[in-house]
Design an enzyme around this catalytic site. Sequence first.
Site, PDB file in Angstrom:
ATOM      1  N   HIS A 119       0.851  -1.193   0.000  1.00  0.00           N
ATOM      2  CA  HIS A 119       0.000   0.000   0.000  1.00  0.00           C
ATOM      3  C   HIS A 119       0.884   1.239   0.000  1.00  0.00           C
ATOM      4  CE1 HIS A 119       1.101   0.348   4.178  1.00  0.00           C
ATOM      5  NE2 HIS A 119       0.644  -0.864   4.421  1.00  0.00           N
TER       6      HIS A 119
HETATM    7  P1  TYD Z   1      -1.212  -2.785   8.079  1.00  0.00           P
HETATM    8  O1  TYD Z   1      -0.428  -1.527   8.167  1.00  0.00           O
HETATM    9  O2  TYD Z   1      -2.362  -2.825   7.102  1.00  0.00           O
HETATM   10  O3  TYD Z   1      -0.238  -4.004   7.816  1.00  0.00           O
HETATM   11  P2  TYD Z   1       0.369  -4.511   6.428  1.00  0.00           P
HETATM   12  O4  TYD Z   1       0.395  -3.309   5.546  1.00  0.00           O
HETATM   13  O5  TYD Z   1       1.721  -5.038   6.746  1.00  0.00           O
HETATM   14  O6  TYD Z   1      -0.523  -5.568   5.919  1.00  0.00           O
HETATM   15  O7  TYD Z   1      -1.759  -3.131   9.540  1.00  0.00           O
HETATM   16  C1  TYD Z   1      -2.392  -4.350   9.830  1.00  0.00           C
HETATM   17  C2  TYD Z   1      -3.372  -4.110  10.954  1.00  0.00           C
HETATM   18  O8  TYD Z   1      -2.707  -3.613  12.107  1.00  0.00           O
HETATM   19  C3  TYD Z   1      -4.458  -3.098  10.609  1.00  0.00           C
HETATM   20  O9  TYD Z   1      -5.686  -3.615  11.083  1.00  0.00           O
HETATM   21  C4  TYD Z   1      -4.109  -1.868  11.390  1.00  0.00           C
HETATM   22  C5  TYD Z   1      -3.278  -2.381  12.532  1.00  0.00           C
HETATM   23  N1  TYD Z   1      -2.199  -1.446  12.894  1.00  0.00           N
HETATM   24  C6  TYD Z   1      -2.354  -0.635  13.996  1.00  0.00           C
HETATM   25  O10 TYD Z   1      -3.373  -0.671  14.704  1.00  0.00           O
HETATM   26  N2  TYD Z   1      -1.329   0.224  14.315  1.00  0.00           N
HETATM   27  C7  TYD Z   1      -0.202   0.298  13.578  1.00  0.00           C
HETATM   28  O11 TYD Z   1       0.712   1.096  13.899  1.00  0.00           O
HETATM   29  C8  TYD Z   1      -0.072  -0.523  12.410  1.00  0.00           C
HETATM   30  C9  TYD Z   1       1.150  -0.451  11.535  1.00  0.00           C
HETATM   31  C10 TYD Z   1      -1.092  -1.380  12.107  1.00  0.00           C
END
Ligand code: TYD
Length: 133
Positions: free
Chosen positions: A50
């Site tokens: 993303h």
């Molecule tokens: P995400 O950033 O979408 O992970 P990736 O891009 O690696 O797949 O985050 C996954 C989940 O974790 C999403 O539900 C949001 C949560 N999250 C938080 O609550 N705080 C954070 O700092 C991060 C990075 C993610």
Amino acid sequence: MQEPLIIELPKILDERGNLSFIEQNNQVPFTIKRAYWIYDVPGGECRGAHGYRENQEFVVALSGSFDVVIDNGKETRTFHLNRSYYGLYIPKKMWRMMENFSTNSLALVLSSTVYDENDYIYDYEQFKEEVTQ
Ligand code: TYD
């Protein structure tokens, strides 16, 4: 800084074990608002496909190795991280993906913003539209 950049961290060599460190607005070119880490990644999985509108990041492979693929909307570059004494700075408005995690790898991510779901761009076409504006 507009481009991704590998930044070498200080390395204090010691017979008792080595030490590296990071300070905000010093080795890392932003104020650190958040730290998170990615671990226990099953073989073949990829994370973080993303873009961020505002968030900047600094990624360190504290253990093991993985690839970070950065796309600025025009070209893609892959950075292999496999040492705990350097990291990858990722400017805002980049599409980024992490893949090829080795067994027991640990990715530390320092962020310039607190978590904000509205800062995410999940659709690649929308990302391209926003960065070329
Ligand atoms: P995400 O950033 O979408 O992970 P990736 O891009 O690696 O797949 O985050 C996954 C989940 O974790 C999403 O539900 C949001 C949560 N999250 C938080 O609550 N705080 C954070 O700092 C991060 C990075 C993610």
